[in-house]
Design an enzyme around this catalytic site. Structure first.
Site, PDB file in Angstrom:
ATOM      1  N   CYS A 165       0.873  -1.179   0.000  1.00 52.43           N
ATOM      2  CA  CYS A 165       0.000   0.000   0.000  1.00 52.43           C
ATOM      3  C   CYS A 165       0.905   1.222   0.000  1.00 52.43           C
ATOM      4  CB  CYS A 165      -0.919  -0.011   1.219  1.00 52.43           C
ATOM      5  SG  CYS A 165      -2.010   1.427   1.311  1.00 52.43           S
TER       6      CYS A 165
ATOM      7  N   GLU B 172      -3.340   0.727  -6.356  1.00 50.23           N
ATOM      8  CA  GLU B 172      -2.371  -0.303  -6.698  1.00 50.23           C
ATOM      9  C   GLU B 172      -2.141  -0.277  -8.199  1.00 50.23           C
ATOM     10  OE1 GLU B 172       0.421  -1.851  -6.149  1.00 50.23           O
ATOM     11  OE2 GLU B 172      -0.521  -2.421  -4.244  1.00 50.23           O
TER      12      GLU B 172
END
Length: 254
Positions: A2, A111
């Protein structure tokens, strides 16, 4: 992993979700990068008998964990994530995993999917039902040689579930509201007691939306970076731009 995320819900919604006192006003943040201040919920002091005050409190930390024993941040890599499978044993995170666990409120994260030599395709990943979600976090206070202190933090990650693995092999650990107290209770709950919480969230909890590469620049902080852009449309737009005179597809002196 992340490496960027969003917090685009109201302070009241965050406070209610995490069980915090009223939070100071803050603007929606659509592209939070490492090294910036991020909000965490941490365990507060023991509640006094008869008190109605929440046993959690808000904390602003620098996103980029610095172990208390580090002599200089320059000697450390930028630790924005911690692998949940090994955090309890790693020297950098061991103490925080035992004594300083936290919750990181978010409304989604980003992402990038890589395929061969093509440019990575960014996705905005958010709870399918909307609202706010809490990632598992760790925090630590680092003391500078001059005596000043800075609170720092990292987000715990785990292996991706079957659905998300098509985009990336790691994802943030999600802590559900019914487990907030157990996760934050570092007085009574050792890392082994909360290891069952460090699992990938079930398929269907998140939805992944293809977006443009605007998110790649941290200077782009508006809500438009969350708009859906299908990969085929984005590729066509890039090809058209490259074909223009002076575009990226041609050499030019000007």
């Amino acid at each position: 992993m992340c490496g960027r995320y969003t917090l685009a819900v109201s302070p009241d919604e965050v406070a209610a979700y995490l069980g915090l006192m009223e939070l100071d006003a803050f603007p929606p943040r659509y592209n939070i990068p490492p090294t910036e201040p991020i909000l965490m919920a941490v365990a507060g002091p023991p509640r006094q008998p008869g008190s109605n005050l929440p046993d959690r409190q808000a904390l602003l930390v620098r996103w980029g964990f610095i172990p208390s024993w580090a002599k200089s941040p320059k000697d450390m890599p930028l630790l924005i994530n911690a692998r949940s499978e090994t955090a309890a044993e790693k020297p950098a995170f061991k103490a925080a995993m035992r004594h300083r666990r936290s919750l990181v409120p978010a409304s989604g994260f980003f992402e990038w999917k890589r395929e061969g030599k093509k440019a990575a395709q960014p996705y905005y990943v958010r709870p399918r039902d909307g609202g706010v979600v809490a990632f598992a976090g760790l925090w630590e206070t680092w003391s500078e040689p001059g005596g000043s202190e800075i609170d720092t933090g990292a987000i715990l990650t785990t292996g991706a579930n079957a659905e998300f693995a098509a985009i990336h092999h790691r994802m943030p650990v999600v802590i559900r509201p019914e487990h907030f107290s157990r996760w934050l209770d570092c007085r009574n709950q050792e890392p082994r007691d909360v290891a069952d919480l460090l699992q990938p969230v079930e398929p269907g909890f998140f939805e992944a939306i293809p977006i443009s590469d605007k998110v790649n620049k941290v200077a782009n902080t508006g809500p438009d970076i969350l708009e859906r852009v299908e990969p085929a449309a984005q590729a066509t737009e890039a090809e058209a731009e490259a074909a223009k005179p002076g575009g990226q597809g041609q050499l030019t002196l000007f």
